[in-house]
Design a protein around this motif. Structure first.
Motif, short mmCIF file in Angstrom:
data_model
loop_
_atom_site.label_atom_id
_atom_site.label_comp_id
_atom_site.label_asym_id
_atom_site.label_seq_id
_atom_site.Cartn_x
_atom_site.Cartn_y
_atom_site.Cartn_z
N GLY A 40 4.35 12.42 -2.19
CA GLY A 40 4.22 11.59 -1.00
C GLY A 40 4.98 10.28 -1.04
N ASP A 41 5.56 9.94 -2.19
CA ASP A 41 6.30 8.68 -2.31
C ASP A 41 7.63 8.75 -1.56
OD1 ASP A 41 4.43 7.40 -3.80
OD2 ASP A 41 5.54 7.42 -5.69
N LYS A 42 8.15 7.57 -1.18
CA LYS A 42 9.50 7.42 -0.65
C LYS A 42 10.30 6.60 -1.66
CE LYS A 42 8.51 5.37 3.23
NZ LYS A 42 7.04 5.23 3.12
N ILE A 43 11.31 7.21 -2.26
CA ILE A 43 12.08 6.58 -3.32
C ILE A 43 13.55 6.48 -2.92
CG2 ILE A 43 12.76 6.73 -5.76
CD1 ILE A 43 9.77 6.34 -5.33
N SER A 44 14.20 5.37 -3.22
CA SER A 44 15.64 5.27 -3.01
C SER A 44 16.34 5.08 -4.35
CB SER A 44 15.98 4.11 -2.06
OG SER A 44 15.41 2.91 -2.51
N ILE A 45 17.52 5.67 -4.46
CA ILE A 45 18.37 5.52 -5.63
C ILE A 45 19.61 4.75 -5.19
CG2 ILE A 45 19.69 6.72 -7.42
CD1 ILE A 45 17.81 9.12 -7.03
N LYS A 95 6.72 11.17 7.24
CA LYS A 95 5.31 10.77 7.22
C LYS A 95 4.43 11.85 7.84
CE LYS A 95 2.24 6.99 8.58
NZ LYS A 95 2.14 5.67 9.26
N GLU A 96 4.87 12.40 8.97
CA GLU A 96 4.10 13.47 9.64
C GLU A 96 3.91 14.68 8.73
OE1 GLU A 96 5.95 14.63 13.29
OE2 GLU A 96 6.08 12.57 14.03
N SER A 97 4.94 15.00 7.97
CA SER A 97 4.92 16.21 7.14
C SER A 97 4.33 15.97 5.77
CB SER A 97 6.35 16.75 7.00
OG SER A 97 6.93 17.00 8.25
N GLY A 98 4.14 14.71 5.39
CA GLY A 98 3.61 14.41 4.06
C GLY A 98 4.57 14.78 2.94
N THR A 99 5.86 14.71 3.25
CA THR A 99 6.90 15.11 2.30
C THR A 99 7.29 13.93 1.41
OG1 THR A 99 7.76 16.60 4.00
CG2 THR A 99 9.20 16.14 2.13
N THR A 100 7.60 14.23 0.15
CA THR A 100 8.16 13.23 -0.75
C THR A 100 9.64 13.07 -0.41
OG1 THR A 100 6.63 13.93 -2.48
CG2 THR A 100 8.52 12.61 -3.17
N LEU A 101 10.12 11.83 -0.37
CA LEU A 101 11.51 11.56 0.01
C LEU A 101 12.24 10.87 -1.12
CD1 LEU A 101 13.78 11.40 2.17
CD2 LEU A 101 12.78 9.22 2.91
N VAL A 102 13.38 11.44 -1.50
CA VAL A 102 14.28 10.82 -2.48
C VAL A 102 15.61 10.59 -1.79
CG1 VAL A 102 15.36 10.98 -4.75
CG2 VAL A 102 13.11 12.02 -4.36
N LEU A 103 15.99 9.33 -1.68
CA LEU A 103 17.09 8.91 -0.81
C LEU A 103 18.16 8.20 -1.64
CD1 LEU A 103 17.97 8.28 2.24
CD2 LEU A 103 16.67 6.17 1.95
N VAL A 104 19.40 8.69 -1.60
CA VAL A 104 20.54 7.99 -2.19
C VAL A 104 21.21 7.18 -1.10
CG1 VAL A 104 22.91 8.31 -3.01
CG2 VAL A 104 21.02 9.50 -4.14
N THR A 105 21.43 5.90 -1.35
CA THR A 105 22.04 5.06 -0.32
C THR A 105 22.76 3.86 -0.93
OG1 THR A 105 21.62 3.78 1.71
CG2 THR A 105 19.90 3.72 0.01
N HIS A 106 23.82 3.40 -0.23
CA HIS A 106 24.47 2.12 -0.55
C HIS A 106 23.81 0.98 0.21
CE1 HIS A 106 27.92 4.69 -1.87
NE2 HIS A 106 28.10 3.68 -2.71
N ASP A 107 22.99 1.32 1.20
CA ASP A 107 22.41 0.35 2.14
C ASP A 107 21.11 -0.23 1.56
OD1 ASP A 107 21.29 -1.04 4.23
OD2 ASP A 107 21.68 0.50 5.74
N LEU A 108 21.15 -1.47 1.09
CA LEU A 108 19.98 -2.07 0.48
C LEU A 108 18.87 -2.31 1.50
CD1 LEU A 108 21.46 -4.60 -2.10
CD2 LEU A 108 20.36 -2.41 -2.54
N GLU A 109 19.23 -2.56 2.76
CA GLU A 109 18.20 -2.72 3.80
C GLU A 109 17.41 -1.43 3.96
OE1 GLU A 109 19.04 -4.41 7.58
OE2 GLU A 109 20.41 -5.92 6.77
N LEU A 110 18.11 -0.31 3.95
CA LEU A 110 17.45 0.99 4.04
C LEU A 110 16.62 1.23 2.78
CD1 LEU A 110 16.89 3.79 5.19
CD2 LEU A 110 19.14 4.51 4.37
N ALA A 111 17.17 0.91 1.63
CA ALA A 111 16.45 1.13 0.37
C ALA A 111 15.13 0.36 0.34
CB ALA A 111 17.33 0.70 -0.81
N GLN A 112 15.13 -0.83 0.91
CA GLN A 112 13.93 -1.66 0.88
C GLN A 112 12.83 -1.16 1.82
OE1 GLN A 112 15.25 -5.72 1.45
NE2 GLN A 112 16.44 -5.71 -0.44
N LYS A 113 13.14 -0.14 2.61
CA LYS A 113 12.12 0.48 3.45
C LYS A 113 11.36 1.57 2.70
CE LYS A 113 14.74 -0.46 7.68
NZ LYS A 113 15.50 0.13 8.81
N THR A 114 11.79 1.88 1.49
CA THR A 114 11.11 2.89 0.67
C THR A 114 10.10 2.21 -0.25
OG1 THR A 114 12.82 2.85 -1.07
CG2 THR A 114 13.13 4.39 0.76
N ASP A 115 9.28 3.02 -0.92
CA ASP A 115 8.22 2.49 -1.78
C ASP A 115 8.76 1.93 -3.09
OD1 ASP A 115 6.21 3.41 0.05
OD2 ASP A 115 6.46 5.42 -0.78
#
Length: 231
Positions: free
Chosen positions: A34-39, A190-210
């Motif tokens: 259920g976590d949202k993680i950015s790399i 969030k609706e699906s309760g899916t764990t999200l692993v996100l690769v991004t260069h965008d630090l603003e987007l990254a800061q929206k993850t857990d």
């Protein structure tokens, strides 16, 4: 809460003749269900390579990846493909839609491969959830970049994935479209309760993850919570 992904001492080295290049070195972390993680990290830091190893798209030189309780390390390609079809969703920067298929057909492909029933209705429901029900018969070339990424997101959720891997999902989109895609992705996740692993260069987007996992030169620099980054 249990861990859906565990990475232990992961190293990836590419060899060419007498030369070798270590892209990732001794990476370890875990992600709870259920976590949202950015790399994050600069180009060449190993982000996409790490994502591919975590998703079972490639095999590490050494170390261990456990996905939803399944050790990927000793599985063959067909076995890893089966694990991906059962547990994993993907979203890519360049959408990777099949150009000869309509929007609806692109979403149906993973369900057809799984030999599911009632797939047309489910695909239409997913199209409706991403706001493109009326574009079901359009081909990728007839859709904007943002619309293509919406189709890609719908396809990624078509197998009810336990974990969703997204590689620069807004990298090819303008700022306004990127914001809409981010919102859609997080809402569906969030609706699906899916764990999200996100690769991004965008630090603003990254800061929206857990939590943010930071790489530099293939080495894990830090793994911090969003609140720590904000401070």
């Amino acid at each position: 809460m249990s861990n859906i992904l565990e990475v232990s001492n992961l190293t990836k080295t590419y060899s060419s003749g007498s030369k070798s290049l270590t892209v990732l070195s001794d990476i370890s972390f875990s992600i709870q269900t259920g976590d949202k993680i950015s790399i994050v990290g600069s180009s060449g830091s190993g982000k996409t390579t790490l994502l591919g190893l975590c998703a079972g798209l490639d095999r590490a030189t050494s170390g261990k990846v456990t996905l939803n309780g399944i050790s990927l390390d000793n599985l063959g390609e067909d076995e890893r493909a089966f694990v991906r079809s059962q547990h994993v969703g993907f979203i890519f920067q360049n959408f990777q839609l099949l150009p000869t298929l309509t929007a609806l057909e692109n979403i149906m492909v993973p369900m057809e491969l799984r030999r599911e029933k009632g797939i047309k209705k489910r695909a239409l429901d997913l199209l409706d959830r991403v706001g493109l029900a009326e574009r079901h018969d359009h081909y990728p070339t007839q859709l904007s970049g943002g619309e293509q990424q919406r189709i890609s997101i719908a396809r990624a959720f078509s197998n009810d994935p336990k974990i969703l891997f997204a590689d620069e999902p807004t990298g090819n989109l303008d700022e306004e479209t990127s914001v809409k895609i981010e919102s859609l992705l997080f809402d569906l996740n969030k609706e699906s309760g899916t764990t999200l692993v996100l690769v991004t260069h965008d630090l603003e987007l990254a800061q929206k993850t857990d939590r943010i996992i930071r790489l530099k030169g293939g080495i894990l620099q830090s793994t911090v919570s969003e609140t720590s980054v904000a401070e």
